[in-house]
Write an enzyme that holds these catalytic residues in place. Structure first.
Site, PDB file in Angstrom:
ATOM      1  N   GLN A   1      37.883  -2.482  74.092  1.00  0.00           N
ATOM      2  CA  GLN A   1      36.413  -2.025  73.806  1.00  0.00           C
ATOM      3  C   GLN A   1      35.529  -3.216  73.677  1.00  0.00           C
ATOM      4  OE1 GLN A   1      35.409   1.013  73.333  1.00  0.00           O
ATOM      5  NE2 GLN A   1      37.319   2.005  73.415  1.00  0.00           N
TER       6      GLN A   1
ATOM      7  N   LYS B   1      36.574   1.371  81.122  1.00  0.00           N
ATOM      8  CA  LYS B   1      35.747   1.081  79.994  1.00  0.00           C
ATOM      9  C   LYS B   1      34.744   0.224  80.337  1.00  0.00           C
ATOM     10  CE  LYS B   1      38.345   3.717  77.129  1.00  0.00           C
ATOM     11  NZ  LYS B   1      38.877   3.358  76.049  1.00  0.00           N
TER      12      LYS B   1
ATOM     13  N   CYS C   1      42.175   8.686  68.534  1.00  0.00           N
ATOM     14  CA  CYS C   1      43.340   8.019  68.615  1.00  0.00           C
ATOM     15  C   CYS C   1      43.604   6.743  67.673  1.00  0.00           C
ATOM     16  CB  CYS C   1      43.613   7.781  70.070  1.00  0.00           C
ATOM     17  SG  CYS C   1      43.652   8.880  71.154  1.00  0.00           S
TER      18      CYS C   1
ATOM     19  N   HIS D   1      43.996   1.259  67.536  1.00  0.00           N
ATOM     20  CA  HIS D   1      44.011   2.365  68.626  1.00  0.00           C
ATOM     21  C   HIS D   1      45.479   2.803  68.639  1.00  0.00           C
ATOM     22  CE1 HIS D   1      44.411   4.683  72.315  1.00  0.00           C
ATOM     23  NE2 HIS D   1      43.024   5.022  72.252  1.00  0.00           N
TER      24      HIS D   1
ATOM     25  N   ASP E   1      43.780  -6.909  72.146  1.00  0.00           N
ATOM     26  CA  ASP E   1      43.449  -5.652  73.157  1.00  0.00           C
ATOM     27  C   ASP E   1      41.904  -5.792  73.413  1.00  0.00           C
ATOM     28  OD1 ASP E   1      42.432  -3.014  73.613  1.00  0.00           O
ATOM     29  OD2 ASP E   1      43.534  -1.984  71.935  1.00  0.00           O
TER      30      ASP E   1
END
Length: 622
Positions: free
Chosen positions: A418, A441, A579, A338, A415
């Site tokens: 997600q 999220k 993105c 991202h 990260d």
């Protein structure tokens, strides 16, 4: 002489010498005290949620006026409003833990001044008892011990012209209460009190996490009733939310937690000496404990509240990065990232003279570990990769990536924006130096996010923003800062949304993240098969290990046209570059349609998606 007043004849069916009402009431009270677990009937008041103290009657504020008198039946009938979907048999949490007694969301979210003892008793059965049943109306069938039909002589018969004595009544009570098959062994006996045990759990300590108790049955229809927005309509059609990678919807428990905070706990934290400050501080720090447990952190001191994943990565880049990365050093990211995990590092390399290296991916969208190993060198200072691609859904082998980074002497950032809503995360098992994610999220509010960092690394990082709450002492010559996490939380934090994040974590843990992962995996497989049958549709990202993302293009249509057609049917998808422009360009496209799934999506919804795409295909044949 006046005639004597005639007396009423005594009925031969009524015994003389009946006690008065006070005597009967006394006997009834003694009977209930004699029942097994009698103390439970006297004071089955739910404990207060963490950080909330129930005021004594003389301490109640004057602006909370009691409602009009209500019967016990009316109070019990309103009890389902205290928990969303109270009868669900799928492991959906009875969320009373997030709604203190008297807080009824369906009545506008205000405090109801209902005596707490009323909420602890079931509805009274005032119907005429059936033959062979208990002769006492106050012993409902659900509470009364069974009286064997074969032993009617156990029921005492009163002597003529006398009433039952307490000894006679006690003869109706067996030594052990009757088992009720409908309730689990650890249930309270009243469906609207199930789940209160969570309030009694010991406070989280800095110890390895314990798995919450979960059920294995996943009932999506029941789960959907916990999300009020799913009842919305879009363009006159039922809303189908396939934009979960952008943001997830919030269960009623999270919505109510926010309302409760602003109604009962709203205050700044840590410094004030008053009651509301204590409540707000407890809510904020309790959320930190839940996050630490949820991702397997070793200590709450390793959890920093930020606005989201983007701010989390920027914080690390502008503190640890500026201190530890210089000219000639290298940062490695993957092609899947991202923009939030690219731009902060680009800024850093431009400022320092460092270099950014990129792990390539294969035709399925999976990173090439062999190529990654060749990128590693003594110059590598940081490896920063996503755990799940937001554009393709690829699940990246981050454990192996972290291990290889450490062998090269580099630090590793994962990260998890997600991943946290789709799979179990254990930062200690991953051995990640940093882990970041966004609350919105994972069914929590927007504006709240997390930085996890190993304690020793955080201790060595300089402060980023300056201001209140992160200092121990300030003069006009120097400032002294707290240790982590306070050092990195300057100013007033997002207190209410932190509490909302805690409620969202409670909800996910009650469903069971493994249950969620299994259901979503099956749904993704089903949806993938349906979309593969649409001629001219190209799936982008076909890695063997994927989370709940379907990214595609449809020949003859732009992604924006497909998104608009789906929206007309009430289906929300993302159409654009997500993105993540570098990875889409790797597959030769500037944009795609992205349908991203969550555990509240259904087979019927993915069938509708496929049906609309088939209609679009038929309207413009290849």
């Amino acid at each position: 002489m006046a005639a004597p007043t005639p007396s009423l004849p005594l009925s031969p069916e009524l015994p003389v010498g009946l006690p008065d009402a006070l005597e009967i009431a006394r006997w009834a009270g003694e009977l209930f005290n004699a029942l097994p677990n009698g103390a439970q009937h006297q004071a089955a008041t739910p404990p207060d949620p963490p950080g909330v103290t129930t005021p004594l009657p003389h301490q109640l504020p004057s602006n909370i006026a009691p409602e009009s008198a209500q019967s016990a039946q009316a109070i019990a009938a309103a009890a389902p409003a205290l928990v969303p979907d109270a009868q669900a048999g799928n492991g959906v949490p009875d969320l009373l833990a997030t709604r203190p007694h008297g807080f009824v969301g369906s009545r506008g979210g205000h405090a109801q001044s209902v005596p707490q003892t009323y909420a602890s008793v079931p509805p009274l059965d005032v119907s005429v008892p059936s033959a062979g049943g208990s002769p006492f109306y106050f012993l409902s069938e659900a509470q009364a011990p069974a009286v064997p039909a074969a032993a009617p002589d156990r029921i005492p018969s009163p002597a003529p012209y006398s009433a039952f004595g307490l000894d006679d009544l006690a003869g109706l009570i067996p030594a052990e209460p009757r088992a009720v098959d409908a309730a689990p062994a650890n249930a309270s006996g009243f469906y609207f009190l199930d789940g209160l045990s969570d309030l009694d759990a010991p406070a989280f300590a800095d110890v390895p996490k314990q798995e919450p108790e979960r059920r294995t049955v996943f009932d999506v229809d029941s789960v959907r009733r916990d999300f009020p927005i799913l009842a919305e309509r879009a363009n006159g059609r039922p809303l189908v939310w396939f934009d979960n990678a952008a943001t997830t919807h919030k269960p009623q428990a999270v919505i109510d937690r926010l309302a409760y905070f602003y109604a009962h706990e709203n205050s700044n934290i840590h410094r004030a000496a008053h009651e509301l400050a204590a409540r707000a501080t407890d809510a904020y720090e309790d959320a930190r404990k839940k996050v630490a447990r949820f991702i397997g952190a070793g200590s709450t001191d390793e959890i920093i509240f930020v606005r989201g994943t983007t701010e989390a990565i920027n914080l690390i880049a502008k503190t640890w990065g500026k201190k530890n990365i210089g000219a000639g050093d290298e940062i490695i990211v993957s092609h899947l990232e991202h923009h939030a995990n690219i731009v902060p590092w680009l800024q850093l390399v431009q400022e320092t003279g460092a270099k950014l290296r990129v792990i390539p991916v294969d035709e399925s969208g999976q990173v090439l570990l062999g190529e990654y190993q060749r990128l590693l060198s003594p110059r590598t200072k940081l490896v920063s990769v996503t755990q799940v691609s937001n554009a393709l859904g690829t699940v990246v082998p981050v454990k192996e990536i972290v291990e290889l980074a450490h062998r090269a002497g580099a630090k590793a950032l994962v990260d998890g924006a997600q991943s946290v809503s789709h799979m179990r995360v254990d930062v200690q098992a991953l051995d990640a130096d940093f882990f970041v994610f966004s609350g919105h999220k994972v069914f929590a509010p927007t504006g709240i996010g997390i930085v996890y960092g190993k304690r020793a690394i955080l201790e060595d990082m300089p402060a980023w923003q300056g201001g209140g709450n992160m200092i121990t002492d300030v003069t006009f010559e120097r400032a002294l800062f707290h240790g982590p996490p306070a050092r990195f939380e300057a100013g007033t934090g997002n207190i209410a949304d932190a509490a909302g994040l805690g409620a969202a974590i409670d909800y996910v843990e009650r469903l069971g993240i493994e249950n969620i992962a299994a259901y979503e995996h099956e749904l993704l497989d089903y949806a993938t098969g349906l979309l593969r049958n649409v001629s001219g549709l190209r799936l982008i990202g076909t890695a063997a290990d994927k989370a709940s993302v379907l990214s595609f293009v449809l020949s003859g249509y732009t992604p924006e046209e497909v998104g608009k057609a789906l929206n007309e049917e009430g289906i929300a998808v993302r159409a654009g570059h997500h993105c993540a422009q570098p990875i889409l360009r790797r597959f030769g496209v500037e944009a795609s349609v992205r349908a991203s799934l969550a555990f509240y999506n259904t087979r019927a919804e993915v069938e509708l998606l496929a049906s609309v795409l088939q209609r679009l295909r038929a309207a413009r044949p290849l």
